[in-house]
Write a protein that holds these residues in place. Structure first.
Motif, PDB file in Angstrom:
ATOM      1  N   VAL A 118       0.535  -1.168   0.248  1.00  0.00           N
ATOM      2  CA  VAL A 118      -0.132   0.155   0.136  1.00  0.00           C
ATOM      3  C   VAL A 118       1.273   1.779  -0.137  1.00  0.00           C
ATOM      4  N   LEU A 119       1.821   1.110   0.520  1.00  0.00           N
ATOM      5  CA  LEU A 119       2.968   2.562   0.438  1.00  0.00           C
ATOM      6  C   LEU A 119       3.613   3.166  -0.847  1.00  0.00           C
ATOM      7  N   GLU A 120       3.592   1.592  -1.660  1.00  0.00           N
ATOM      8  CA  GLU A 120       4.358   2.047  -2.979  1.00  0.00           C
ATOM      9  C   GLU A 120       3.670   2.612  -3.631  1.00  0.00           C
ATOM     10  N   ALA A 121       1.675   2.173  -3.230  1.00  0.00           N
ATOM     11  CA  ALA A 121       0.508   2.053  -4.214  1.00  0.00           C
ATOM     12  C   ALA A 121       0.507   4.109  -4.047  1.00  0.00           C
ATOM     13  N   SER A 122       0.497   4.246  -2.579  1.00  0.00           N
ATOM     14  CA  SER A 122       0.277   5.849  -1.699  1.00  0.00           C
ATOM     15  C   SER A 122       1.219   6.458  -3.021  1.00  0.00           C
ATOM     16  N   PHE A 123       2.247   6.350  -2.473  1.00  0.00           N
ATOM     17  CA  PHE A 123       3.339   6.812  -3.659  1.00  0.00           C
ATOM     18  C   PHE A 123       3.508   6.905  -4.946  1.00  0.00           C
ATOM     19  N   GLY A 124       2.130   5.658  -5.691  1.00  0.00           N
ATOM     20  CA  GLY A 124       1.646   6.177  -7.551  1.00  0.00           C
ATOM     21  C   GLY A 124       1.171   7.431  -7.279  1.00  0.00           C
ATOM     22  N   TYR A 125       0.022   7.148  -6.672  1.00  0.00           N
ATOM     23  CA  TYR A 125      -0.673   8.606  -6.516  1.00  0.00           C
ATOM     24  C   TYR A 125      -0.408   9.878  -5.856  1.00  0.00           C
ATOM     25  N   PHE A 126       1.050   9.581  -5.016  1.00  0.00           N
ATOM     26  CA  PHE A 126       0.882  10.572  -4.771  1.00  0.00           C
ATOM     27  C   PHE A 126       2.255  11.848  -5.955  1.00  0.00           C
ATOM     28  N   ILE A 127       2.209  10.491  -7.219  1.00  0.00           N
ATOM     29  CA  ILE A 127       3.140  11.163  -8.509  1.00  0.00           C
ATOM     30  C   ILE A 127       2.674  11.219  -9.376  1.00  0.00           C
ATOM     31  N   ASN A 128       0.786  11.006  -8.866  1.00  0.00           N
ATOM     32  CA  ASN A 128       0.283  11.329 -10.515  1.00  0.00           C
ATOM     33  C   ASN A 128      -0.471  12.960 -11.101  1.00  0.00           C
ATOM     34  N   PRO A 129      -0.123  12.996  -9.688  1.00  0.00           N
ATOM     35  CA  PRO A 129      -0.251  14.595 -10.598  1.00  0.00           C
ATOM     36  C   PRO A 129       1.163  15.229 -11.448  1.00  0.00           C
ATOM     37  N   LEU A 130       1.780  14.621 -11.327  1.00  0.00           N
ATOM     38  CA  LEU A 130       3.221  14.793 -12.038  1.00  0.00           C
ATOM     39  C   LEU A 130       2.471  14.360 -13.880  1.00  0.00           C
ATOM     40  N   VAL A 131       2.166  13.586 -13.135  1.00  0.00           N
ATOM     41  CA  VAL A 131       1.189  13.101 -14.719  1.00  0.00           C
ATOM     42  C   VAL A 131       0.564  13.534 -15.385  1.00  0.00           C
ATOM     43  N   ASN A 132      -0.389  13.862 -14.658  1.00  0.00           N
ATOM     44  CA  ASN A 132      -1.568  15.369 -15.060  1.00  0.00           C
ATOM     45  C   ASN A 132      -0.408  16.731 -15.604  1.00  0.00           C
ATOM     46  N   VAL A 133       0.021  17.107 -15.245  1.00  0.00           N
ATOM     47  CA  VAL A 133       0.459  18.064 -15.526  1.00  0.00           C
ATOM     48  C   VAL A 133       0.997  17.816 -16.754  1.00  0.00           C
ATOM     49  N   ALA A 134       1.866  16.451 -16.873  1.00  0.00           N
ATOM     50  CA  ALA A 134       2.602  16.307 -18.153  1.00  0.00           C
ATOM     51  C   ALA A 134       1.496  16.066 -19.355  1.00  0.00           C
ATOM     52  N   ILE A 135       0.191  15.637 -19.336  1.00  0.00           N
ATOM     53  CA  ILE A 135      -0.387  15.281 -20.053  1.00  0.00           C
ATOM     54  C   ILE A 135      -0.639  16.473 -20.418  1.00  0.00           C
ATOM     55  N   GLY A 136      -1.088  17.717 -19.631  1.00  0.00           N
ATOM     56  CA  GLY A 136      -1.840  19.107 -20.360  1.00  0.00           C
ATOM     57  C   GLY A 136      -1.828  19.431 -20.483  1.00  0.00           C
ATOM     58  N   MET A 137      -0.028  20.045 -20.570  1.00  0.00           N
ATOM     59  CA  MET A 137       1.120  20.585 -21.195  1.00  0.00           C
ATOM     60  C   MET A 137       1.056  20.368 -22.632  1.00  0.00           C
ATOM     61  N   LEU A 138       1.805  18.803 -23.173  1.00  0.00           N
ATOM     62  CA  LEU A 138       1.956  17.578 -23.812  1.00  0.00           C
ATOM     63  C   LEU A 138       0.536  17.684 -24.855  1.00  0.00           C
ATOM     64  N   LEU A 139      -0.256  17.659 -23.854  1.00  0.00           N
ATOM     65  CA  LEU A 139      -1.370  17.293 -24.992  1.00  0.00           C
ATOM     66  C   LEU A 139      -2.963  18.804 -24.534  1.00  0.00           C
ATOM     67  N   LEU A 140      -3.035  19.591 -23.841  1.00  0.00           N
ATOM     68  CA  LEU A 140      -4.224  20.374 -23.893  1.00  0.00           C
ATOM     69  C   LEU A 140      -3.559  21.792 -23.629  1.00  0.00           C
TER      70      LEU A 140
END
Length: 314
Positions: A118-140
Motif C-alpha cells: 500500500v505504501l508504494e501504491a500511495s506513492f503512485g498516487y502522490f506522483i499522479n499529479p506529475l502525470v496530470n501536469v505532463a499530459i496537460g502540458m503536452l496534449l492540452l
C-alpha cells in the motif's frame, strides 16, 4: 495541479453567467475532494476481501458497479443518453480505451493491497499529479510557471529516491500514476456525462467480468460467495467504486487537469497513514525522504496556485 482558479473571468458584473460558472467550479471542487477522500479509505475494504484474489475482486466490482449505475441512470432518466453513446462508434472507441485503462488501474491497485504494498501504491498516487501536469502540458497546451516547474523537479527527485529505498524501479507506483493519469485525460475529452461514461465503460468490461466469475466458480468452486459476510463486502465494491468515480468524472469535466491533480494528495495521504499504522508496512529512511519531498512539491504547487488566485485580474 493548482488550486481551483479556473472559472472563466467575465467582465460584466451584472451578467448571470459568472455566478453559474463559479458554482460549476465550486461543485467540481467539492466532487473531486469527496472522490479522493473515499478512495483514501478503499484499501480497508480490499484488505477485508483479499482472500477472493485481485482478479475476482475486480470482476465483482465491475458487475456490482454496473448494476448500481443502471439503477442510478434509470432513476435519473438517462438511458436515452446511454443509447446514444453506445450507438456512436467513435465515442465507444474512446470509452473502450478508458475502460481498459480503468481496469488496469483497478487490477494493479487491488493486487498492491493484497500483497502488502500500500505504501508504494500511495506513492503512485502522490506522483499522479506529475502525470496530470505532463499530459496537460503536452496534449492540452497547459503551461506551468517557474515555481510549478521547481515543484515538478522536486517530485522527480523523490521518485528516484523512492526507487533507491525500494531497491528497484517502483513499477506499481508508476503503473498506477500513468494508468489513472491517462484515464483522467480520456474522461476529460470524451463527450459523455459522468454516469453515462462510467456505465458505458462497465458495459464494455462486464462480459469479461461475468466470464471470469463463471470460470472461477466452475474451476475453484463457489468459494467466497458461500460466505454471507464476504458476499456483502463484495457487493459493497459496487458503490465503493461507482460513487467516487462518478464524483471524479463530474469534477474533472469542470476543472483543469492541473487543478484536479492538486486534490490527489488526499487519497495517498490517507493510504500512507493506513499502510504504516493499520497494515504495519515498513517505512525506511529513504522512502520517508521520498515522501517528504513529494509533500514539499505539493506545498510549493499549493502556495504558487494560491498566490496566482489572489492576484488581481487584469
Amino acid at each position: 495541479m493548482t488550486l481551483p482558479e479556473q472559472s472563466p473571468e467575465i467582465a460584466a458584473p451584472v451578467a448571470p453567467i459568472p455566478a453559474v460558472d463559479a458554482n460549476e467550479t465550486r461543485n467540481g471542487v467539492i466532487a473531486a475532494l469527496a472522490a479522493y477522500l473515499l478512495w483514501g479509505f478503499l484499501p480497508i475494504l480490499f484488505r477485508l476481501i483479499e482472500q477472493a484474489g485481485s482478479v475476482l475482486i475486480v470482476a465483482e466490482r465491475t458487475i456490482w458497479s454496473l448494476l448500481l449505475l443502471a439503477v442510478f441512470i434509470a432513476f435519473a432518466g438517462g438511458f436515452s443518453e446511454v443509447r446514444a453513446v453506445l450507438a456512436d462508434f467513435k465515442r465507444m472507441r474512446i470509452i473502450a480505451l478508458s475502460a481498459v485503462l480503468l481496469v488496469a488501474n483497478w487490477l494493479l491497485y487491488v493486487w498492491a493491497v493484497e500483497t502488502g504494498q500500500v505504501l508504494e501504491a500511495s506513492f503512485g498516487y502522490f506522483i499522479n499529479p506529475l502525470v496530470n501536469v505532463a499530459i496537460g502540458m503536452l496534449l492540452l497546451g497547459e503551461r506551468q510557471n517557474r515555481w510549478q516547474t521547481i515543484a515538478i523537479a522536486i517530485a522527480s527527485v523523490a521518485i528516484l529516491i523512492q526507487a533507491g529505498g525500494l531497491g528497484r524501479v517502483p513499477v506499481i507506483a508508476l503503473g498506477l500514476a500513468f494508468s489513472f493519469g491517462f484515464y483522467g485525460f480520456i474522461r476529460k475529452t470524451a463527450h459523455a456525462g459522468p454516469a453515462t461514461g462510467l456505465f458505458a465503460e462497465t458495459v464494455v468490461v462486464a462480459p469479461f467480468a461475468l466470464a471470469f466469475v463463471a470460470f472461477d466458480i466452475a474451476t475453484r468452486g463457489i468459494g467466497v460467495h458461500a460466505d454471507p459476510g464476504q458476499m456483502v463486502l463484495l457487493m459493497l465494491t459496487g458503490p465503493a467504486t461507482a460513487i467516487p468515480l462518478l464524483l471524479f468524472a463530474y469534477g474533472i469535466r469542470r476543472l483543469r487537469l492541473t487543478t484536479i491533480g492538486m486534490f490527489q494528495y488526499l487519497a495517498p495521504s490517507i493510504q500512507f497513514l493506513l499502510a504504516i499504522t493499520l497494515f504495519g508496512e515498513e517505512l525506511n529512511g529513504m522512502r520517508l525522504l521520498s515522501f517528504a519531498l513529494i509533500w514539499v512539491s505539493l506545498i510549493v504547487f499549493s502556495w504558487d496556485s494560491f498566490r496566482q488566485r489572489r492576484r488581481p485580474a487584469v
